[in-house]
Design a protein around this motif. Structure first.
Motif, PDB file in Angstrom:
ATOM      1  N   LYS A  24     104.595 -97.560  11.874  1.00 29.93           N
ATOM      2  CA  LYS A  24     105.423 -98.187  12.839  1.00 29.93           C
ATOM      3  C   LYS A  24     105.437 -99.322  12.473  1.00 29.93           C
ATOM      4  CE  LYS A  24     104.216 -97.095  17.778  1.00 29.93           C
ATOM      5  NZ  LYS A  24     103.482 -97.636  18.504  1.00 29.93           N
ATOM      6  N   VAL A  25     104.782-100.830  11.422  1.00 25.75           N
ATOM      7  CA  VAL A  25     105.521-102.297  10.809  1.00 25.75           C
ATOM      8  C   VAL A  25     106.503-100.919   9.855  1.00 25.75           C
ATOM      9  CG1 VAL A  25     104.212-103.581   9.787  1.00 25.75           C
ATOM     10  CG2 VAL A  25     103.296-102.348  11.270  1.00 25.75           C
ATOM     11  N   LEU A  26     105.890-100.700   8.987  1.00 29.09           N
ATOM     12  CA  LEU A  26     107.038-100.319   7.726  1.00 29.09           C
ATOM     13  C   LEU A  26     108.773-100.004   8.345  1.00 29.09           C
ATOM     14  CD1 LEU A  26     104.732 -97.958   5.467  1.00 29.09           C
ATOM     15  CD2 LEU A  26     105.500-100.437   5.518  1.00 29.09           C
ATOM     16  N   ALA A 173     106.147-112.495  28.121  1.00 26.51           N
ATOM     17  CA  ALA A 173     106.895-111.454  26.685  1.00 26.51           C
ATOM     18  C   ALA A 173     107.031-111.258  25.622  1.00 26.51           C
ATOM     19  CB  ALA A 173     107.995-113.151  26.569  1.00 26.51           C
ATOM     20  N   ALA A 174     105.202-112.175  25.749  1.00 24.15           N
ATOM     21  CA  ALA A 174     104.609-111.697  24.488  1.00 24.15           C
ATOM     22  C   ALA A 174     104.587-109.394  24.232  1.00 24.15           C
ATOM     23  CB  ALA A 174     103.265-112.147  24.196  1.00 24.15           C
ATOM     24  N   LYS A 175     105.071-108.930  23.866  1.00 31.78           N
ATOM     25  CA  LYS A 175     104.595-107.278  23.920  1.00 31.78           C
ATOM     26  C   LYS A 175     104.168-107.332  22.894  1.00 31.78           C
ATOM     27  CE  LYS A 175     105.742-107.627  27.937  1.00 31.78           C
ATOM     28  NZ  LYS A 175     105.190-106.878  29.262  1.00 31.78           N
ATOM     29  N   GLU A 214      99.116-118.345  10.098  1.00 27.25           N
ATOM     30  CA  GLU A 214     100.644-117.523  10.555  1.00 27.25           C
ATOM     31  C   GLU A 214     100.453-116.533  11.551  1.00 27.25           C
ATOM     32  OE1 GLU A 214     102.496-115.269   7.198  1.00 27.25           O
ATOM     33  OE2 GLU A 214     103.037-117.137   5.782  1.00 27.25           O
ATOM     34  N   PRO A 215     101.059-116.702  12.578  1.00 24.01           N
ATOM     35  CA  PRO A 215     102.599-116.979  12.608  1.00 24.01           C
ATOM     36  C   PRO A 215     102.718-118.301  12.978  1.00 24.01           C
ATOM     37  CG  PRO A 215     102.454-115.658  14.309  1.00 24.01           C
ATOM     38  CD  PRO A 215     101.426-115.723  13.647  1.00 24.01           C
ATOM     39  N   LEU A 228     107.412-110.414  14.021  1.00 23.44           N
ATOM     40  CA  LEU A 228     106.586-109.158  14.305  1.00 23.44           C
ATOM     41  C   LEU A 228     105.259-108.920  14.806  1.00 23.44           C
ATOM     42  CD1 LEU A 228     107.800-105.588  14.844  1.00 23.44           C
ATOM     43  CD2 LEU A 228     106.213-104.878  13.614  1.00 23.44           C
ATOM     44  N   LEU A 229     104.967-108.988  16.104  1.00 27.37           N
ATOM     45  CA  LEU A 229     103.657-109.096  17.301  1.00 27.37           C
ATOM     46  C   LEU A 229     103.084-107.757  17.750  1.00 27.37           C
ATOM     47  CD1 LEU A 229     105.170-110.857  20.021  1.00 27.37           C
ATOM     48  CD2 LEU A 229     103.902-111.716  18.115  1.00 27.37           C
ATOM     49  N   VAL A 230     101.955-107.831  16.244  1.00 35.10           N
ATOM     50  CA  VAL A 230     101.229-106.411  16.399  1.00 35.10           C
ATOM     51  C   VAL A 230      99.757-106.549  16.359  1.00 35.10           C
ATOM     52  CG1 VAL A 230     100.478-104.721  13.764  1.00 35.10           C
ATOM     53  CG2 VAL A 230     102.274-105.773  13.985  1.00 35.10           C
ATOM     54  N   PRO A 231      99.009-105.497  17.113  1.00 38.85           N
ATOM     55  CA  PRO A 231      98.484-104.726  17.801  1.00 38.85           C
ATOM     56  C   PRO A 231      97.143-106.114  17.230  1.00 38.85           C
ATOM     57  CG  PRO A 231      98.980-103.423  18.446  1.00 38.85           C
ATOM     58  CD  PRO A 231     100.032-104.132  17.733  1.00 38.85           C
TER      59      PRO A 231
END
Length: 285
Positions: A24-26, A173-175, A214-215, A228-231
């Motif tokens: 997903k991140v890539l 808004a943060a998903k 960061e971020p 990008l917001l990642v678990p």
């Protein structure tokens, strides 16, 4: 330079198959988005450490909520914070941080943030104050702030303090696999719709293994921008909302206290959050 930094942000671990998270991140990285480095994705052990720190941090603010009143000096708040924190085996993160002389930030009325507690500053009926506490426990950091109204205040100040709504809207808004810019955009739209401005010179931030990571979490901006917001990410949202202009200045005498340019009141609420696979979990508030 920017694209190179993005391209190399998410490192594949040699000899290990790609996980679903890697894929997903890539996917986002290959589309040119800014993605977090692996060190920003906290392990289960780290998350538990941050949780324990957060329990102390929230306990500090609960104590302040019970004790704060007119006639109290902001230095008394500082002593409450210090005594509670150390009695729970923790350290107040602000104390001596880059030269900051106290254990807590106390920001009254037109002070946006980083107000330094003082014996001479006495809370009066009608004041509004932000109390910002940060805790280190076993090397793990947490950070949160609350607004308090001292006695009765004006309807204008009371309404401003209710801009906690901006924080709540930013949370919504943060998903997972959304972007930091989604948070800022939602906050800015709500604040400006209500006739307020959003401070642009200060922001939320990653937290957990260090005081500031960061971020950068700006409280204004465009959807679909920023990191990008990642678990597994841990960060604060802490919008500073002004009654007048968003512009601010730093007091030249102490080098810390941030004040609104027009000296109209400001309000701020801050939580520490964990991004999960389903959305934000509040750690400290």
């Amino acid at each position: 330079m920017h694209s190179r930094r993005i391209k190399n942000n998410w490192h594949i671990i040699k000899g290990q198959p790609l996980t679903e998270l890697d894929k997903k991140v890539l996917y986002y990285q290959n589309k040119g988005h800014l993605v977090p480095s692996r060190k920003l994705i906290k392990t289960a052990e780290q998350i538990e450490g941050i949780r324990r720190s957060s329990v102390v941090n929230t306990g500090v603010l609960d104590l302040v909520a019970r004790e704060i009143k007119a006639g109290m000096s902001t230095a008394e708040i500082d002593k409450l914070v210090y005594d509670y924190t150390v009695s729970h085996g923790a350290i107040p993160a602000p104390l001596n941080y880059e030269g900051f002389p106290k254990s807590v930030c106390t920001s009254v009325n037109e002070v946006v943030c980083h107000g330094i507690p003082s014996e001479e500053e006495i809370l009066e009926e009608g004041d509004i104050i932000n109390v910002d506490v940060s805790t280190i426990l076993d090397g793990y950091y947490s950070d949160a702030s609350r607004m308090f109204i001292i006695g009765k205040t004006t309807s204008e100040k009371e309404k401003l303090v209710r801009v906690k709504e901006c924080l709540e809207i930013g949370m919504q808004a943060a998903k997972p696999f959304g972007f930091v810019g989604d948070i800022g955009n939602a906050i800015q739209r709500h604040a400006e719709k209500n006739g307020y401005s959003v401070v642009r010179d200060l922001c939320g931030h990653g937290v957990g293994l260090e005081f500031h990571e960061e971020p950068e979490v700006c409280h204004f901006g465009r959807k679909g921008t920023g990191m990008l917001l990642v678990p597994g990410m841990v960060f604060t949202i802490e919008p500073m909302i002004n009654m007048g202009t968003w512009q601010v200045f730093i007091d030249e005498e102490d080098g810390w206290t941030v004040v609104t340019e027009d000296e109209l009141p400001s309000a701020q609420w801050e939580h520490t959050f964990l991004m999960t696979e389903t959305g934000l979990e509040i750690l400290s508030y």
